[in-house]
Design a protein around this motif. Structure first.
Motif, PDB file in Angstrom:
ATOM      1  N   GLY A   1      -4.048 -26.195   7.083  1.00 28.87           N
ATOM      2  CA  GLY A   1      -2.717 -26.753   6.947  1.00 28.87           C
ATOM      3  C   GLY A   1      -2.439 -27.552   5.700  1.00 28.87           C
ATOM      4  N   ASP A   2      -3.334 -27.525   4.723  1.00 29.05           N
ATOM      5  CA  ASP A   2      -3.050 -28.216   3.460  1.00 29.05           C
ATOM      6  C   ASP A   2      -2.058 -27.435   2.606  1.00 29.05           C
ATOM      7  OD1 ASP A   2      -4.793 -30.227   4.142  1.00 29.05           O
ATOM      8  OD2 ASP A   2      -6.507 -29.340   3.103  1.00 29.05           O
ATOM      9  N   PHE A   3      -1.864 -26.180   2.950  1.00 27.58           N
ATOM     10  CA  PHE A   3      -0.867 -25.359   2.263  1.00 27.58           C
ATOM     11  C   PHE A   3      -0.215 -24.454   3.291  1.00 27.58           C
ATOM     12  CE2 PHE A   3       0.720 -21.714  -0.105  1.00 27.58           C
ATOM     13  CZ  PHE A   3       1.345 -22.324  -1.184  1.00 27.58           C
ATOM     14  N   ASN A   4       1.097 -24.380   3.241  1.00 23.68           N
ATOM     15  CA  ASN A   4       1.858 -23.559   4.179  1.00 23.68           C
ATOM     16  C   ASN A   4       2.009 -22.159   3.600  1.00 23.68           C
ATOM     17  OD1 ASN A   4       3.615 -22.502   6.053  1.00 23.68           O
ATOM     18  ND2 ASN A   4       5.257 -23.974   5.689  1.00 23.68           N
ATOM     19  N   PRO A   5       1.456 -21.131   4.253  1.00 24.70           N
ATOM     20  CA  PRO A   5       1.510 -19.778   3.678  1.00 24.70           C
ATOM     21  C   PRO A   5       2.935 -19.261   3.583  1.00 24.70           C
ATOM     22  CG  PRO A   5       0.779 -19.678   5.949  1.00 24.70           C
ATOM     23  CD  PRO A   5       0.816 -21.145   5.575  1.00 24.70           C
ATOM     24  N   GLY A   6       3.193 -18.487   2.501  1.00 28.64           N
ATOM     25  CA  GLY A   6       4.528 -17.927   2.321  1.00 28.64           C
ATOM     26  C   GLY A   6       4.520 -16.546   1.704  1.00 28.64           C
ATOM     27  N   GLY A   7       3.325 -15.946   1.550  1.00 29.64           N
ATOM     28  CA  GLY A   7       3.236 -14.615   0.953  1.00 29.64           C
ATOM     29  C   GLY A   7       3.838 -13.552   1.850  1.00 29.64           C
ATOM     30  N   ARG A   8       4.255 -12.461   1.227  1.00 26.45           N
ATOM     31  CA  ARG A   8       4.823 -11.313   1.961  1.00 26.45           C
ATOM     32  C   ARG A   8       4.110 -10.037   1.539  1.00 26.45           C
ATOM     33  NH1 ARG A   8      10.224 -11.438   3.730  1.00 26.45           N
ATOM     34  NH2 ARG A   8      11.102 -13.519   3.737  1.00 26.45           N
ATOM     35  N   LEU A   9       3.960  -9.115   2.462  1.00 23.63           N
ATOM     36  CA  LEU A   9       3.275  -7.868   2.151  1.00 23.63           C
ATOM     37  C   LEU A   9       4.059  -7.069   1.109  1.00 23.63           C
ATOM     38  CD1 LEU A   9       2.030  -6.534   5.608  1.00 23.63           C
ATOM     39  CD2 LEU A   9       0.676  -7.622   3.808  1.00 23.63           C
ATOM     40  N   PRO A  10       3.402  -6.656   0.012  1.00 24.33           N
ATOM     41  CA  PRO A  10       4.082  -5.851  -1.004  1.00 24.33           C
ATOM     42  C   PRO A  10       3.969  -4.360  -0.750  1.00 24.33           C
ATOM     43  CG  PRO A  10       1.956  -6.549  -1.831  1.00 24.33           C
ATOM     44  CD  PRO A  10       2.083  -7.114  -0.433  1.00 24.33           C
ATOM     45  N   ILE A  11       3.390  -3.994   0.388  1.00 20.57           N
ATOM     46  CA  ILE A  11       3.256  -2.579   0.742  1.00 20.57           C
ATOM     47  C   ILE A  11       3.296  -2.455   2.260  1.00 20.57           C
ATOM     48  CG2 ILE A  11       0.736  -2.732   0.628  1.00 20.57           C
ATOM     49  CD1 ILE A  11       0.693   0.249  -0.101  1.00 20.57           C
ATOM     50  N   THR A  12       3.881  -1.377   2.750  1.00 23.50           N
ATOM     51  CA  THR A  12       3.896  -1.083   4.178  1.00 23.50           C
ATOM     52  C   THR A  12       2.472  -0.870   4.681  1.00 23.50           C
ATOM     53  OG1 THR A  12       6.039   0.016   3.920  1.00 23.50           O
ATOM     54  CG2 THR A  12       4.820   0.466   5.948  1.00 23.50           C
ATOM     55  N   TRP A  13       2.166  -1.416   5.853  1.00 24.15           N
ATOM     56  CA  TRP A  13       0.865  -1.162   6.500  1.00 24.15           C
ATOM     57  C   TRP A  13       1.075  -0.111   7.588  1.00 24.15           C
ATOM     58  CZ3 TRP A  13      -3.570  -5.118   6.866  1.00 24.15           C
ATOM     59  CH2 TRP A  13      -3.755  -5.714   5.610  1.00 24.15           C
ATOM     60  N   TYR A  14       0.432   1.023   7.391  1.00 26.91           N
ATOM     61  CA  TYR A  14       0.648   2.203   8.221  1.00 26.91           C
ATOM     62  C   TYR A  14      -0.456   2.357   9.277  1.00 26.91           C
ATOM     63  CZ  TYR A  14       3.420   3.573   4.090  1.00 26.91           C
ATOM     64  OH  TYR A  14       4.308   3.615   3.048  1.00 26.91           O
ATOM     65  N   PRO A  15      -0.178   3.141  10.321  1.00 32.27           N
ATOM     66  CA  PRO A  15      -1.235   3.505  11.268  1.00 32.27           C
ATOM     67  C   PRO A  15      -2.124   4.603  10.683  1.00 32.27           C
ATOM     68  CG  PRO A  15       0.807   4.548  11.912  1.00 32.27           C
ATOM     69  CD  PRO A  15       1.138   3.659  10.734  1.00 32.27           C
ATOM     70  N   GLU A  16      -3.253   4.805  11.274  1.00 31.22           N
ATOM     71  CA  GLU A  16      -4.211   5.809  10.831  1.00 31.22           C
ATOM     72  C   GLU A  16      -3.593   7.205  10.770  1.00 31.22           C
ATOM     73  OE1 GLU A  16      -8.091   7.625  10.007  1.00 31.22           O
ATOM     74  OE2 GLU A  16      -6.985   5.805   9.524  1.00 31.22           O
ATOM     75  N   SER A  17      -2.579   7.465  11.577  1.00 36.96           N
ATOM     76  CA  SER A  17      -1.972   8.806  11.625  1.00 36.96           C
ATOM     77  C   SER A  17      -1.381   9.231  10.282  1.00 36.96           C
ATOM     78  CB  SER A  17      -0.883   8.849  12.702  1.00 36.96           C
ATOM     79  OG  SER A  17       0.119   7.872  12.442  1.00 36.96           O
ATOM     80  N   ILE A  18      -1.084   8.280   9.388  1.00 36.45           N
ATOM     81  CA  ILE A  18      -0.510   8.629   8.083  1.00 36.45           C
ATOM     82  C   ILE A  18      -1.495   9.457   7.265  1.00 36.45           C
ATOM     83  CG2 ILE A  18      -1.314   6.602   6.809  1.00 36.45           C
ATOM     84  CD1 ILE A  18       2.203   7.992   6.457  1.00 36.45           C
ATOM     85  N   THR A  19      -2.784   9.355   7.591  1.00 34.75           N
ATOM     86  CA  THR A  19      -3.791  10.067   6.796  1.00 34.75           C
ATOM     87  C   THR A  19      -3.771  11.574   7.039  1.00 34.75           C
ATOM     88  OG1 THR A  19      -5.493   9.680   8.497  1.00 34.75           O
ATOM     89  CG2 THR A  19      -5.308   8.060   6.735  1.00 34.75           C
ATOM     90  N   LYS A  20      -2.959  12.038   7.971  1.00 31.43           N
ATOM     91  CA  LYS A  20      -2.790  13.480   8.154  1.00 31.43           C
ATOM     92  C   LYS A  20      -1.982  14.085   7.005  1.00 31.43           C
ATOM     93  CE  LYS A  20      -2.826  13.069  13.215  1.00 31.43           C
ATOM     94  NZ  LYS A  20      -2.018  13.232  14.457  1.00 31.43           N
ATOM     95  N   ILE A  21      -1.246  13.250   6.309  1.00 30.58           N
ATOM     96  CA  ILE A  21      -0.422  13.709   5.193  1.00 30.58           C
ATOM     97  C   ILE A  21      -1.302  13.847   3.956  1.00 30.58           C
ATOM     98  CG2 ILE A  21       1.506  13.106   3.682  1.00 30.58           C
ATOM     99  CD1 ILE A  21       2.631  11.466   6.007  1.00 30.58           C
ATOM    100  N   PRO A  22      -1.216  14.940   3.234  1.00 36.99           N
ATOM    101  CA  PRO A  22      -2.030  15.092   2.019  1.00 36.99           C
ATOM    102  C   PRO A  22      -1.679  14.033   0.973  1.00 36.99           C
ATOM    103  CG  PRO A  22      -1.069  17.193   2.694  1.00 36.99           C
ATOM    104  CD  PRO A  22      -0.413  16.139   3.521  1.00 36.99           C
TER     105      PRO A  22
END
Length: 808
Positions: free
Chosen positions: A601-622
């Motif tokens: 708690g010495d620093f309040n987090p504020g970062g945001r994901l710069p990329i979508t986090w996908y499920p494993e099923s996305i790996t079916k796509i070439p």
């Protein structure tokens, strides 16, 4: 020649020259600070009487003068990254290849840590600083790296031409080099490119945006005066140009991959970061990539190079990626002979090859009439102009601008504090069930730190240098509990191929008040030449996490390392895992300290994901499918948050805080009208035809509008920190436009503005956003033409949505 033979020859040649300086062959240990390399520089007596040494002349005149003095063999010797010396003119050898992705790095032959400066400030990997969404932070980091780069040069341990930043789009979550980028959004990548280049090259970020035409005018004016009018602290290079985001996947690798890209995707996804890097950032270098685009190797794409120079106002040199010229012949089989490969690259507009092909086959290409001296002179002019702007022909580096920078300017307290702040701001709190975090240090008597990345000092990711004071995650917690224990959990590290080591980890977890598990990725899983095949945690890491969760007294805290997304669906749903933080590669300098500060708690987090986090099923796509837009007829869900229509683990922009925020709209129009006078006289034929048939106009081309500025409006809102904790907050404004059957490929939504603000508990902060619909609401149609749909737009600001209509 074979790739192996090329690499052996390439690095053998590279070792012969280090940054244009001669250094004793008996290199001392890194800690011997009395070591002083023997500096070799151009334009010292008796050679300083040449016109190219005359600092009162314009850059163009100096470069042209030097070219006129060179013989053809000497010219060809200057066209490779390990440029040869010209002893009769007093010009030493120069190594163009230095690296500075997130700190002065040791990946290229131009940088050495074996000298008076043994380390450099190690900032977080780019994907982490991207997660801060903080332009001013990006600029400060780049400026600090530029200062340290110039200091390295001044003591003979680096060149002044550094090959960063990487502004490619993180299109596929398996890409091993996605960690080097700011993520999947072209607006963010473009903004980062501008800030990095300006900071690194020494330009004041307060200067407003500059168009390509304005920049060309400034360059022309500067060329009429003194060369130092457009001087550079160091040279930045935007890479890899373009549509490059595959290392090795199946039978495809970056050396032979032909990226099939639509003009629509090229114009509104792949190219914008490079355009901004050049046009607004003022980059002095572009690097063409290994891959082909639509059948032509990028280093032989004349239209790409012309676009940069003629449309964007590029004023610098274009280098190949290392070996890319050879691969035009050897891997892409685009030419019939090696000399053809050299000729086609330089005739397309390449200025320098990283590799020896040009010196090996260039003379024969000239002899055969395939390469003209004019092409060589053009390339030399661009190369020498950048060197002149850097001061490499101004005599002793100690006597020119930035010549006072040295060892005391590297690893400074200010730079190390900046590295810590970057790691803080880039950390993303993904889950915090029942506000488990932050922890109260007064209530934690014992802490168990478990996992293969907990004691690792390799927290910088790829292209890292030697940190000033390496720290691990475990090191960062030393002052937060009286008793801290550690177990690796996976005896073989991140690959975690067996459960050996689980028992010790379970034993520690049962005894500790709080358990923190550190798992994820390192460069054994994702790196240059290494793509992933799965988004699951490597090996038995998931089993380690769930086993520890079952054994610990209280819910655990999970820290996730790595640049690429991981399928964390199991952890998100498991109540025994109270909190999840993505720390990425927070830097070997201060990453561990930043993580500990956030958890307690010495620093309040504020970062945001710069990329979508996908499920494993996305790996079916070439990985090889470069299309951004979805295609439901073949079950293709599209790429990135802008077009992806499938399931997600975490959204682009996801990130929690220890406080809560509410938004209130203060002012914004609800309707914008395009008056007939706004439309160019030559444009209305299509518009009149629709009106005569009572057809409905669904869109208008941006280039049909005479006065785009007339549509600009301001949106004002307030952000209330409704909690009890101060904290920085990333404000992100998205737009969702109207769709019609005539307009193919409109984004699902797109980011049009972002900023990071500091908020005070129980207080509101006002924001004002200037929106230009022609720029922020438009996208490329199937022909690559910027198009502004007409109708209702939804603007999304956190949980606030408002509608604005645009019509004629």
């Amino acid at each position: 020649m074979s790739e192996r033979t090329f690499l052996i020859l390439f690095f053998a040649i590279g070792i012969l020259s280090l940054s244009g300086f001669t250094i004793s062959t008996e290199d001392p240990p890194p800690n011997i600070t009395s070591y002083t390399p023997q500096l070799q520089f151009a334009c010292k007596p008796p050679y300083n009487s040449y016109q190219f040494c005359n600092t009162s002349l314009a850059v163009a005149a100096r470069a042209t003068s030097l070219i006129s003095l060179l013989a053809l063999p000497e010219k060809i010797g200057l066209l490779i990254e390990n440029a040869a010396s010209v002893p009769r003119l007093g010009i030493p050898a120069y190594q163009w290849w230095s690296e500075s992705l997130h700190g002065v790095g040791g990946s290229g032959p131009g940088v050495s840590f074996n000298g008076i400066i043994p380390a450099a400030t190690s900032f977080p990997q780019v994907i982490v600083t991207g997660a801060s969404f903080n332009r001013s932070l990006w600029y400060k980091i780049a400026s600090a790296i530029g200062v340290e780069g110039r200091a390295f040069f001044n003591v003979g341990q680096a060149g002044l031409t550094f090959w960063a930043p990487n502004v490619n789009i993180f299109r596929d979550p398996r890409w091993g080099r996605g960690q080097e980028t700011t993520g999947e959004d072209p607006l963010v990548a473009a903004a980062y490119a501008i800030e990095f280049v300006k900071g690194f090259q020494g330009e004041d970020r307060r200067r407003g945006r500059t168009s390509g035409g304005e920049r060309r005018e400034l360059q022309q004016r500067a060329g009429e005066g003194r060369s130092d009018d457009i001087g550079l602290m160091a040279s930045a290079c935007c890479k890899h140009y373009t549509a490059y985001d595959l290392e090795k996947w199946g039978i495809y690798d970056r050396y032979n991959f032909d990226a099939m890209v639509t003009i629509q995707d090229m114009e509104d996804t792949y190219q914008p970061p490079f355009e901004s890097c050049v046009e607004q950032g003022g980059a002095s270098c572009l690097m063409c990539s290994y891959n082909s685009v639509n059948g032509v190797p990028t280093c032989a794409q004349k239209n790409f190079f012309q676009k940069a120079r003629e449309e964007w106002g590029f004023n610098g040199y274009i280098t190949s990626d290392c070996g890319a010229v050879a691969f035009i012949y050897e891997h892409h089989h685009f030419t019939k002979t090696p000399e053809d490969a050299v000729a086609v690259a330089f005739k397309a507009g390449l200025d320098m090859e990283c590799g020896p092909y040009t010196t090996m086959f260039g003379p024969l290409a000239v002899e055969q009439g395939k390469l003209q001296v004019e092409d060589i002179d053009r390339a030399l002019f661009n190369l020498l102009s950048v060197q002149i702007r850097l001061g490499l022909f101004d005599g002793n580096p100690k006597n020119i601008k930035h010549g006072n920078l040295g060892p005391s300017d590297v690893c400074t307290a200010e730079h190390r504090a900046l590295a810590l702040e970057a790691a803080r701001q880039g950390t993303v709190l993904l889950k915090n069930h029942n506000n488990f975090l932050p922890l109260d240090r007064n209530r934690v008597s014992s802490l168990a730190i478990i996992g293969p990345m907990a004691m690792s000092h390799a927290l910088g990711g790829d292209y890292a240098g030697q940190p000033c004071n390496p720290t691990s995650v475990f090191d960062g917690f030393q002052s937060y509990a009286n008793k801290i224990s550690y177990a690796i959990g996976c005896l073989d590290g991140v690959p975690c191929k067996t459960r050996a080591g689980f028992a010790e980890a379970v034993s520690l977890a049962r005894e500790a008040d709080i358990v923190i598990v550190v798992t994820g990725l390192d460069t054994s899983q994702e790196a240059e030449e290494l793509d992933r095949y799965s988004l699951l945690m490597p090996g038995y890491q998931k089993d380690l996490v769930t086993t520890i969760a079952s054994a610990s007294k209280r819910p655990l805290v999970l820290l996730v390392t790595g640049g690429g997304p991981i399928d964390l669906a199991f952890a998100e749903k498991d109540s025994r895992i109270a909190s999840i933080l993505w720390i990425g590669y927070p830097g070997g300098e201060a990453g561990g300290n930043a993580v500990a500060e956030i958890i307690f708690g010495d620093f309040n987090p504020g970062g945001r994901l710069p990329i979508t986090w996908y499920p494993e099923s996305i790996t079916k796509i070439p990985m090889t499918d470069m299309n951004m837009r979805p295609n439901l007829s073949r079950n293709y869900p599209g790429r990135t948050y802008r077009f992806y229509t499938g399931e997600k683990i975490y959204e682009f922009g996801h990130g929690l805080s220890y406080t809560n925020f509410t938004y209130k709209l203060l002012s914004a129009p609800n309707k914008l009208g395009i008056l007939p006078g706004f439309i160019k006289a030559a444009a209305p034929r299509r518009i009149k035809a629709l009106q005569q048939t009572n057809g409905e106009l669904d869109y208008i081309y941006v280039d049909e509008l005479e006065y785009c500025d007339s549509l600009i409006f301001n949106l004002q809102a307030s952000v209330m920190n409704s909690g009890d904790v101060d904290g920085s907050h990333v404000v992100m404004l998205f737009s969702r436009g109207p769709k019609s059957s005539e307009m193919e490929g409109a984004p699902e939504k797109q980011l049009i503005w972002f900023d990071r603000i500091h908020t005070i508990a129980r207080r509101s902060t006002e924001i004002s956003v200037t929106i230009n619909p022609c720029e922020h609401f438009s996208f490329a149609d199937v022909h690559g033409r910027r198009t502004l749909p007409l109708g209702n737009y939804t603007l999304i600001l956190w949980d606030l949505e408002l509608t604005i209509s645009i019509n004629i």
